[in-house]
Design a protein around this motif. Structure first.
Motif, PDB file in Angstrom:
ATOM      1  N   THR A  55       0.850  -1.185   0.000  1.00 25.24           N
ATOM      2  CA  THR A  55       0.000   0.000   0.000  1.00 25.24           C
ATOM      3  C   THR A  55       0.891   1.243   0.000  1.00 25.24           C
ATOM      4  O   THR A  55       2.103   1.155   0.213  1.00 25.24           O
ATOM      5  N   VAL A  63      -6.633  -8.459  -0.230  1.00 25.26           N
ATOM      6  CA  VAL A  63      -8.090  -8.379  -0.212  1.00 25.26           C
ATOM      7  C   VAL A  63      -8.614  -9.747   0.190  1.00 25.26           C
ATOM      8  O   VAL A  63      -7.875 -10.738   0.171  1.00 25.26           O
ATOM      9  N   THR A  91      -7.541  -0.679  -7.015  1.00 22.46           N
ATOM     10  CA  THR A  91      -6.314  -0.666  -6.222  1.00 22.46           C
ATOM     11  C   THR A  91      -6.360   0.439  -5.181  1.00 22.46           C
ATOM     12  O   THR A  91      -6.022   0.235  -4.012  1.00 22.46           O
ATOM     13  N   SER A  94      -8.877  -0.387  -2.346  1.00 24.08           N
ATOM     14  CA  SER A  94      -8.353  -1.424  -1.449  1.00 24.08           C
ATOM     15  C   SER A  94      -7.257  -0.861  -0.552  1.00 24.08           C
ATOM     16  O   SER A  94      -7.186  -1.194   0.639  1.00 24.08           O
ATOM     17  N   SER A  95      -6.404  -0.011  -1.117  1.00 25.29           N
ATOM     18  CA  SER A  95      -5.345   0.606  -0.316  1.00 25.29           C
ATOM     19  C   SER A  95      -5.934   1.509   0.760  1.00 25.29           C
ATOM     20  O   SER A  95      -5.443   1.553   1.897  1.00 25.29           O
ATOM     21  N   ALA A 184     -15.299  -2.433   4.090  1.00 24.73           N
ATOM     22  CA  ALA A 184     -14.755  -2.334   2.735  1.00 24.73           C
ATOM     23  C   ALA A 184     -15.846  -1.942   1.744  1.00 24.73           C
ATOM     24  O   ALA A 184     -15.659  -1.054   0.898  1.00 24.73           O
ATOM     25  N   PHE A 254     -16.485  -3.063  -6.472  1.00 25.54           N
ATOM     26  CA  PHE A 254     -15.873  -3.155  -5.145  1.00 25.54           C
ATOM     27  C   PHE A 254     -16.919  -3.539  -4.097  1.00 25.54           C
ATOM     28  O   PHE A 254     -16.680  -4.396  -3.243  1.00 25.54           O
ATOM     29  N   ASN A 258     -16.871  -7.421  -2.353  1.00 23.84           N
ATOM     30  CA  ASN A 258     -16.735  -7.495  -0.895  1.00 23.84           C
ATOM     31  C   ASN A 258     -17.996  -8.038  -0.237  1.00 23.84           C
ATOM     32  O   ASN A 258     -17.929  -8.851   0.687  1.00 23.84           O
TER      33      ASN A 258
END
Length: 270
Positions: A55, A63, A91, A94-95, A184, A254, A258
């Protein structure tokens, strides 16, 4: 709707050549040949050749959804001669979940989303342009009516600047709904809302009531109306529209990846 999200997500990675007189830092060159996904203890990590992705804060990047990991690896694999992180929304999301740079807690995001209903774009209609107001009633009101029925709320549109208030218990019901998602997925909701300035349109996409393309079109209704009268700069407005579609599609993917992963885990544990 998932197919539509994937199509917009793929379109995001097509190179866009722009000419600018400003001096921007040069994008880093692609420093890897292959991307991959490895799994361990229910976590999925992304590899760039033999190195694991980190990250921005240097923490291990991972993930908990295999489809999401594959999609993120695809983002990195889609980079050509240079690495443009501004095109890698999965990306970035998620970071953000891992690093949490603003120390945002789950209840903060729930409150943000619930409070956004009162200022949602599609609740505020024009009080000056008669044709625009007619168009807004025609295009926006059916979505508001769907939202009222689907989530048992009583939202109404207005042509004034007075912010509508919730009926007793409505905010609590909405908060209960959003709390059912993990942190998330809530980051995905917040990202989507920030893109199109509408929690109602975001929910309509999540429920597959409308497509991301349609949501962006509705969110840009006034802008498109004005362009119809005054004209537009084709390349600029088209790039903005496609960028919004790509960002919204990434947010929806996303949320979906999740949420699906959490649901599968819950089923297995029963």
């Amino acid at each position: 709707m998932l197919r539509s999200c994937l199509a917009n997500f793929a379109r995001l990675h097509r190179p866009v050549h722009q000419i600018s007189i400003r001096n921007y830092p040069a994008l880093p060159k692609r420093f890897y040949k292959n991307t991959g996904v490895i799994s361990s203890n229910g976590r999925y990590e992304i590899t760039l050749d033999s190195r694991k992705l980190k990250t921005p804060r240097g923490l291990p990047f991972y993930v908990e959804s295999e489809p999401l990991a594959i999609a993120i690896a695809t983002e990195w694999d889609a980079q050509k001669d240079v690495v443009d992180r501004s095109t890698m929304h999965l990306t970035a999301l998620s970071s953000t979940v891992i690093d949490n740079p603003n120390s945002i807690q789950k209840h903060d995001m729930v409150n943000y989303l619930v409070n956004y209903f009162n200022t949602d774009t599609i609740l505020f209609h024009s009080n000056e342009e008669r044709e625009l107001k007619k168009l807004q009633n025609q295009e926006w009101n059916p979505i508001v009516e769907w939202c009222n029925k689907r989530y048992e709320v009583n939202l109404t549109s207005t042509d004034s600047l007075v912010v509508p208030t919730f009926e007793p218990g409505m905010a609590m019901n909405l908060a209960r709904y959003f709390t059912s998602y993990n942190a998330a997925a809530l980051h995905g909701f917040v990202f989507a809302v920030d893109v199109i300035k509408s929690i109602i349109l975001t929910l309509a996409c999540v429920d597959r009531h409308i497509t991301p393309e349609r949501a962006v079109q509705l969110a840009r209704l006034e802008e498109e109306f004005q362009q119809g009268h005054w004209g537009k700069v084709e390349w600029a407005h088209d790039v903005q529209r496609l960028d919004s579609q790509s960002r919204l599609s990434a947010a929806l993917l996303f949320i979906y990846f999740n949420s699906s992963n959490a649901f599968e885990k819950q089923k297995i544990s029963l």
